[in-house]
Design an enzyme around this catalytic site. Structure first.
Site, mmCIF file in Angstrom:
data_model
loop_
_atom_site.group_PDB
_atom_site.id
_atom_site.type_symbol
_atom_site.label_atom_id
_atom_site.label_comp_id
_atom_site.label_asym_id
_atom_site.label_seq_id
_atom_site.Cartn_x
_atom_site.Cartn_y
_atom_site.Cartn_z
ATOM 1 N N GLU A 75 0.858 -1.059 -0.188
ATOM 2 C CA GLU A 75 0.043 0.466 0.404
ATOM 3 C C GLU A 75 0.974 1.046 0.061
ATOM 4 O O GLU A 75 0.675 2.291 1.156
ATOM 5 C CB GLU A 75 -1.519 0.389 1.441
ATOM 6 C CG GLU A 75 -1.941 -1.400 1.551
ATOM 7 C CD GLU A 75 -3.359 -1.160 2.626
ATOM 8 O OE1 GLU A 75 -2.664 -0.723 3.205
ATOM 9 O OE2 GLU A 75 -4.152 -1.841 1.897
ATOM 10 N N ASP A 127 -8.084 -8.782 4.050
ATOM 11 C CA ASP A 127 -7.413 -7.976 4.667
ATOM 12 C C ASP A 127 -9.019 -8.048 5.595
ATOM 13 O O ASP A 127 -10.172 -6.956 5.496
ATOM 14 C CB ASP A 127 -7.379 -6.514 3.403
ATOM 15 C CG ASP A 127 -8.035 -5.484 4.487
ATOM 16 O OD1 ASP A 127 -6.759 -6.143 6.145
ATOM 17 O OD2 ASP A 127 -8.134 -4.374 4.533
ATOM 18 N N GLU A 153 -1.923 -12.203 12.684
ATOM 19 C CA GLU A 153 -2.170 -10.565 12.901
ATOM 20 C C GLU A 153 -4.022 -10.511 13.041
ATOM 21 O O GLU A 153 -4.407 -11.299 11.869
ATOM 22 C CB GLU A 153 -1.697 -9.758 11.796
ATOM 23 C CG GLU A 153 -2.373 -8.387 11.686
ATOM 24 C CD GLU A 153 -1.034 -7.183 11.583
ATOM 25 O OE1 GLU A 153 -0.663 -7.334 10.748
ATOM 26 O OE2 GLU A 153 -2.794 -6.406 10.105
ATOM 27 N N GLU A 207 -12.844 -2.663 11.888
ATOM 28 C CA GLU A 207 -12.442 -1.687 10.763
ATOM 29 C C GLU A 207 -13.784 -2.761 9.896
ATOM 30 O O GLU A 207 -14.345 -2.012 9.255
ATOM 31 C CB GLU A 207 -11.407 -1.961 10.044
ATOM 32 C CG GLU A 207 -11.031 -1.771 8.624
ATOM 33 C CD GLU A 207 -9.842 -1.937 8.353
ATOM 34 O OE1 GLU A 207 -8.960 -2.263 8.642
ATOM 35 O OE2 GLU A 207 -10.147 -1.576 6.879
HETATM 36 O O1 GCW Z 1 -6.525 -2.805 4.894
HETATM 37 C C1 GCW Z 1 -5.879 -2.138 4.882
HETATM 38 C C2 GCW Z 1 -6.100 -0.791 5.718
HETATM 39 C C3 GCW Z 1 -5.323 -0.101 6.024
HETATM 40 C C4 GCW Z 1 -4.491 -0.338 6.224
HETATM 41 C C5 GCW Z 1 -3.504 -2.173 6.227
HETATM 42 C C6 GCW Z 1 -2.596 -2.516 6.499
HETATM 43 C C7 GCW Z 1 -3.202 0.215 8.825
HETATM 44 O O2 GCW Z 1 -8.403 -0.448 5.320
HETATM 45 O O3 GCW Z 1 -5.902 0.916 7.113
HETATM 46 O O4 GCW Z 1 -2.849 0.301 6.976
HETATM 47 O O5 GCW Z 1 -5.257 -2.611 5.863
HETATM 48 O O6 GCW Z 1 -2.925 -3.104 7.433
HETATM 49 O O7 GCW Z 1 -1.289 -2.102 6.887
#
Ligand code: GCW
Length: 689
Positions: A306, A380, A402, A408
């Site tokens: 990301e 995710d 994790e 979320e």
């Molecule tokens: O999908 C994403 C979340 C992000 C998060 C990422 C991750 C901290 O929407 O907000 O970033 O996963 O786990 O790195």
């Protein structure tokens, strides 16, 4: 006259109790030490623990203070510490002969008159004392105990996604707990309470900042602030970890906002892990950190994910990057927690396959103080998704799971969604990597591949809210995570009941009703937002509600014939990343577990499900379950009014009302999507609620 005085005092006392109950806002969470009303039980406790012997140990102050606070509140007992083991009812001491208890375990033995709490090291005493206090909170007998408790996972961590500006990514409970502008001079009392709560459930590591790491956290001024927190947490056996931005050695960018992605805090032009100057930079930084924080735990790193920088920017592998840092941390006993959350689209068209494809070839290449921190699923943190096949596949690498405590994808702080059933389901999953019985729980405990270090991480749901988590029931997810980290095989029912008793009430009706409210919420949230494991259904960017509209035919397929994802050998062949027989079972529609049917298959609407109904009928019925669940929960909660203190009762009721409102709205949106875009059902199916 004395008589009147007595009555007045009694009235004032009652008013005080009433008032304090009415204004209680959940700040003590499960350390809500309520007076044991049953006088027989109370006297039983009092006779046995009236006098306490506590041997010298480094957590002595914390242990004493916790015993004092808890016993006065629970039993009205002023604790008396004695040096005389003979006269003590509760004897707490270290015994260097009980090596089997390892570093953090403890044993408790008792008869009618005496309780012995023993450990091999100081840490065990701390955990043992919280355990005993909880027994009293739950009104359990302290007589005739004979038990051993040893944590099954070494590093039991919370990960905070807290930013330098006080915001929390995916946080729904206010601002960050860490007041960076006040630290290190000003110490908030909440830091102590936070540490107490964590120690009481066995958490022993905290990553303070967001994995989308701001490099400024490694600057010397921030390290001073962090070391002030470390000083407090150390008293509770909690080690501090920091997320490090891989590009930290690079020169700062022009504007601080750009720092995350484009700059560091160093003076170099590269962060190439093979570059000598880069290694020297990290070596010095690590020396500086350990000078300030001698028990520093290590770095958590999100790399090449990301938009975050990483070793691949320099044609190096994840192993090259992780190992460079791990070697520098090793002399100090530090770890690298390297995340496997990567989904580079050049690796594969199917997002579920990407992380495995990047990391599996690196198995065996990581240093022994590197731990690959892997989300439970390959997407995710969906409300349900197939377990990540990397668990089991990485036979020569330390693996940590994790989990996401912050909700979320499961209703933020509005919905009551209890996540323990999800985590237990994941941990029970049999990977078959070493034949039948190769569960993820065993992998995490290090039993299967004989790992020297084991770890688990939970993305925290805490914030500056008075009750820490905003929704009172979200505290349960924090608590349950801690218990699970201590022992992944812990029984779901016992954790839930313990939490309810410690947090709310010991009344049987109350306990049963609250448990009833909690336990079906995970399933109903799946049904309402991601039936049959469809996955990636939530809106962008908030991930709060199922938005079938924006995700349709992007993340999954839908038309008036069917719905789902073809990941069988005729589709993306994601199934092949699993060991047999899972790969075979998931590959066929008829054998695939229905919970995950749409994760693995595109299924026709008229397919007959195990219920005997068509997929179409069951799918739409399931979408409604969020509404059924919340209506039921409102009914149950209202029946508890007289048992629950005023503020918390009202807070929860208001959340449930909000949840009902949202659940209804989202159901209507979902149905109208399938009607208007997919043109498949009658608009009359949108009932009035
Ligand atoms: O999908 C994403 C979340 C992000 C998060 C990422 C991750 C901290 O929407 O907000 O970033 O996963 O786990 O790195």
């Amino acid at each position: 006259m004395r008589h009147i005085k007595f009555i007045i005092t009694l009235c004032l006392f009652n008013i005080f109790i009433l008032h304090s109950n009415n204004s209680y806002r959940g700040e003590n969470a499960w350390l809500n030490y309520r007076f044991v009303e049953d006088s027989v039980l109370r006297n039983d406790y009092k006779t046995i623990i009236g006098k306490i012997f506590l041997s010298e140990n480094k957590f002595g102050d914390v242990i004493k203070s916790e015993l004092k606070i808890s016993l006065i509140k629970l039993l009205g007992l002023e604790v008396y510490f004695t040096n005389n083991v003979e006269e003590a009812g509760l004897c707490i001491y270290i015994d260097k002969n009980v090596k089997c208890l390892r570093k953090e375990g403890f044993l408790i033995k008792s008869n009618d008159k005496k309780i012995i709490l023993q450990s091999f090291s100081d840490e065990g005493l701390l955990y043992g004392v919280f355990y005993l206090i909880r027994k009293i909170q739950c009104h359990n007998s302290l007589k005739n105990l004979n038990l051993i408790e040893i944590p099954q996972i070494d590093l039991r961590m919370l990960n905070h996604w807290d930013d330098i500006d006080g915001n929390i990514e995916r946080g729904y409970a206010g601002k960050s707990l860490w007041k960076w502008t006040e630290l290190p001079e000003k110490i908030d009392k909440k830091y102590y309470d936070y540490a107490r709560l964590n120690a009481s459930i066995g958490i022993n590591g905290v990553v303070l900042n967001n994995v989308n790491a701001d490099p400024r956290f490694l600057r010397d001024d921030y390290l001073m602030k962090i070391s002030a927190l470390a000083e407090i947490f150390r008293k509770y056996n909690i080690r501090i970890y920091i997320t490090a931005n891989f590009a930290s050695p690079i020169k700062p960018s022009k504007t601080p906002d750009e720092m995350k992605a484009w700059g560091g805090i160093g003076d170099l032009d590269t962060a190439d892990p093979g570059n000598e100057n880069v290694q020297i930079w990290w070596k010095k930084k690590i020396e500086e950190i350990y000078r300030l924080i001698p028990d520093f735990g290590g770095f958590l790193i999100k790399a090449n994910s990301e938009g975050m920088p990483g070793p691949q920017d320099y044609n190096c592998s994840h192993a090259d990057g992780a190992n460079m840092l791990a070697r520098l941390l090793k002399p100090y006993g530090g770890f690298i927690l390297w995340r496997t959350f990567v989904y580079n689209k050049n690796v594969d068209n199917d997002r579920m396959k990407r992380s495995y494809k990047e990391f599996k070839p690196l198995d065996g290449q990581f240093e022994d103080n590197v731990i690959l921190q892997t989300k439970n699923g390959p997407l995710d943190f969906q409300v349900i998704e197939p377990p990540q096949p990397l668990f089991g596949a990485m036979k020569h690498t330390n693996m940590a799971a994790e989990l996401q405590i912050t909700q979320e994808y499961t209703g933020h702080s509005t919905y009551l969604v209890y996540l323990l059933p999800l985590w237990k389901w994941f941990l029970r999953f049999d990977t078959y990597c070493e034949g039948k019985g190769s569960t993820i729980s065993k992998i995490l405990k290090g039993n299967l591949y004989g790992r020297n270090i084991t770890a688990i991480a939970g993305v925290a749901n805490t914030g500056s809210s008075v009750n820490w988590t905003e929704h009172h029931f979200a505290q349960a997810n924090w608590f349950a995570y801690g218990k699970l980290a201590w022992n992944p095989d812990v029984l779901e029912n016992s954790v839930t009941i313990e939490w309810i008793k410690c947090t709310w009430s010991n009344d049987i009706y109350c306990v049963e009703t609250i448990k009833n409210m909690m336990c079906s919420t995970w399933k109903s949230f799946i049904n309402a937002s991601s039936p049959y494991g469809l996955g990636l259904t939530m809106d962008i960017p908030t991930h709060y509600r199922a938005d079938f509209n924006i995700r349709a035919n992007k993340e999954w397929q839908v038309d008036n014939i069917g719905i789902g994802n073809d990941r069988s050998d005729k589709g993306s062949n994601f199934v092949s990343q699993y060991y047999e027989p899972n790969s075979l079972i998931f590959n066929e529609i008829v054998t695939c577990p229905e919970d995950l049917l749409l994760s693995f298959h595109y299924v026709e609407w008229n397919y007959i499900m195990k219920s005997g109904n068509t997929l179409k009928d069951d799918f739409f019925y399931k979408l409604k379950s969020g509404i059924f669940q919340v209506k039921r929960n409102i009914y149950l909660w209202k029946s508890l009014e007289k048992y629950i203190d005023y503020v918390r009762y009202e807070d929860v009721l208001n959340s449930l009302i909000c949840e009902k409102h949202d659940a209804t709205r989202f159901y209507c949106d979902a149905v109208s999507f399938f009607y208007s875009r997919i043109n498949m059902i009658d608009i009359n199916q949108i009932n009035k609620f």
